[in-house]
Motif scaffolding. Sequence first.
Motif, PDB file in Angstrom:
ATOM      1  N   PHE A   1      -3.267   3.711   0.593  1.00 50.40           N
ATOM      2  CA  PHE A   1      -4.073   2.915   1.520  1.00 50.40           C
ATOM      3  C   PHE A   1      -5.453   3.524   1.760  1.00 50.40           C
ATOM      4  O   PHE A   1      -6.458   2.819   1.860  1.00 50.40           O
TER       5      PHE A   1
ATOM      6  N   GLU B   1     -11.103  -5.050  -1.925  1.00 49.65           N
ATOM      7  CA  GLU B   1      -9.756  -5.137  -1.352  1.00 49.65           C
ATOM      8  C   GLU B   1      -9.673  -6.007  -0.103  1.00 49.65           C
ATOM      9  O   GLU B   1      -8.583  -6.231   0.420  1.00 49.65           O
ATOM     10  N   ARG B   2     -10.795  -6.498   0.379  1.00 44.70           N
ATOM     11  CA  ARG B   2     -10.789  -7.197   1.669  1.00 44.70           C
ATOM     12  C   ARG B   2      -9.964  -8.477   1.653  1.00 44.70           C
ATOM     13  O   ARG B   2      -9.237  -8.765   2.598  1.00 44.70           O
TER      14      ARG B   2
ATOM     15  N   TYR C   1       0.835  -1.195   0.000  1.00 41.76           N
ATOM     16  CA  TYR C   1       0.000   0.000   0.000  1.00 41.76           C
ATOM     17  C   TYR C   1       0.872   1.247   0.000  1.00 41.76           C
ATOM     18  O   TYR C   1       0.788   2.097   0.869  1.00 41.76           O
TER      19      TYR C   1
ATOM     20  N   LEU D   1      -6.174  -7.581   1.578  1.00 35.45           N
ATOM     21  CA  LEU D   1      -5.757  -6.957   2.826  1.00 35.45           C
ATOM     22  C   LEU D   1      -5.766  -7.965   3.973  1.00 35.45           C
ATOM     23  O   LEU D   1      -4.866  -7.965   4.814  1.00 35.45           O
TER      24      LEU D   1
ATOM     25  N   PHE E   1      -8.682   2.545  -0.082  1.00 32.51           N
ATOM     26  CA  PHE E   1      -9.353   1.265   0.159  1.00 32.51           C
ATOM     27  C   PHE E   1     -10.232   1.286   1.406  1.00 32.51           C
ATOM     28  O   PHE E   1     -10.745   0.260   1.830  1.00 32.51           O
ATOM     29  N   LEU E   2     -10.387   2.489   1.988  1.00 29.56           N
ATOM     30  CA  LEU E   2     -11.207   2.610   3.184  1.00 29.56           C
ATOM     31  C   LEU E   2     -12.500   3.361   2.870  1.00 29.56           C
ATOM     32  O   LEU E   2     -12.524   4.271   2.034  1.00 29.56           O
TER      33      LEU E   2
ATOM     34  N   THR F   1     -14.580   0.963   7.211  1.00 30.29           N
ATOM     35  CA  THR F   1     -14.508  -0.395   6.666  1.00 30.29           C
ATOM     36  C   THR F   1     -13.598  -0.412   5.445  1.00 30.29           C
ATOM     37  O   THR F   1     -13.260   0.634   4.883  1.00 30.29           O
ATOM     38  N   VAL F   2     -13.200  -1.621   5.048  1.00 31.58           N
ATOM     39  CA  VAL F   2     -12.388  -1.809   3.848  1.00 31.58           C
ATOM     40  C   VAL F   2     -13.311  -2.086   2.670  1.00 31.58           C
ATOM     41  O   VAL F   2     -14.298  -2.831   2.796  1.00 31.58           O
ATOM     42  N   THR F   3     -12.991  -1.492   1.528  1.00 30.83           N
ATOM     43  CA  THR F   3     -13.814  -1.728   0.350  1.00 30.83           C
ATOM     44  C   THR F   3     -13.873  -3.216   0.033  1.00 30.83           C
ATOM     45  O   THR F   3     -12.897  -3.947   0.224  1.00 30.83           O
TER      46      THR F   3
END
Length: 360
Positions: free
Chosen positions: A113, A154-155, A106, A158, A116-117, A149-151
């Motif tokens: 980074f 991308e979870r 990232y 990640l 992706f949030l 949260t993470v998109t």
Amino acid sequence: MSSTPHESQTFSAESYFETQPQPPSLLADIEGVHEFIERQRQANRSVVLVTSGGTTVPLELNVVRFLDNFSAGTRGATSAEYFLKAGYAVIFMHRQFSLQPFSRHYSHSTNPFLNFLEIDAALPSSSTIDSAFPYSNDPPPTTPTPQITVTTAERTKLFSVLRAYKAVHAQGTLHMISFVSVNEYLWLLRAVSREMSVLGRKAMYYLAAAVSDFFLPQQRLSEHKIQSGKGNLSIEMDQVPKILKPLVSEWNPEGFIVSFKLETDETILIPKAQQALERYGHQVVIGNDLHHRKYRVVLISPVAQADAAKKTDGVLEPQPKYAEFWIEIDPDQPSNHPKEIEEDIIEELLKRHNAWIEGS
């Protein structure tokens, strides 16, 4: 910095360390390294020193100007992850602010980074968030706290990176130390190598840092910022001592040592790698062509004496002194799961290091 010509000085490793200053943080850095190595010895782990990133050459004592190179530390950071995955303990000696294992995925410039949030839909608009959570004030107690949260896309990746990162830190198999200048790098390399000598053949050196070839001795540095009003600037630098020689012969004679050779002219890459092996007597040189280094490398290593000649029709024929082992991957990798050439490099080196250990 004096504008008058000076007589160039040739530094050996010994004369370098006698005349150039020890970094103030060295003792504290090595205390941490010593404790880390002792823990790995007790766990009977092999330890690899991975050097990564470029070194600077300061032009002043109060440093404003310096010479640098383009290395971001990609190969070192990536390789460190594969060593850790294989069960090695890693001392990651890196340029300050260069790429690091795990967080490299990232990078702030290529894969930010924050992209992706997401903020929970409970507060969907930025204007609502700004009014509820002004930068200068704490949120009122009655305001619902938004969730980050993470998109979805991308979870999976990640989670994989985070799980590996957490596992490594739980096991205590990664130790990080940083440098900036070539002087800091050289002092650290010598001190870490001496600490690693207690590991015998379980010590590996993966010297991927892009180390400056030339430097200015401290005695010739300008105390303050070089002023531009004086016109043209001429700098005559001295050659950095070849540090592989004492590493192989003095600091850790039993270590398995891998150095790197980067060239822009592919025709001289293998001859230069062979010259390095001939001169220093270590185990492997990894040759990189600047324009293809992410997809093709060559491992050059000495041929064992037992294999240096073979019989053909009863006649003993000499064989090449050095063996070439090419590693290539497809440059057109899928973006969702790209192959990294470091995975294959480390896999091959692990086989060779195991053979080195068993050969003792």
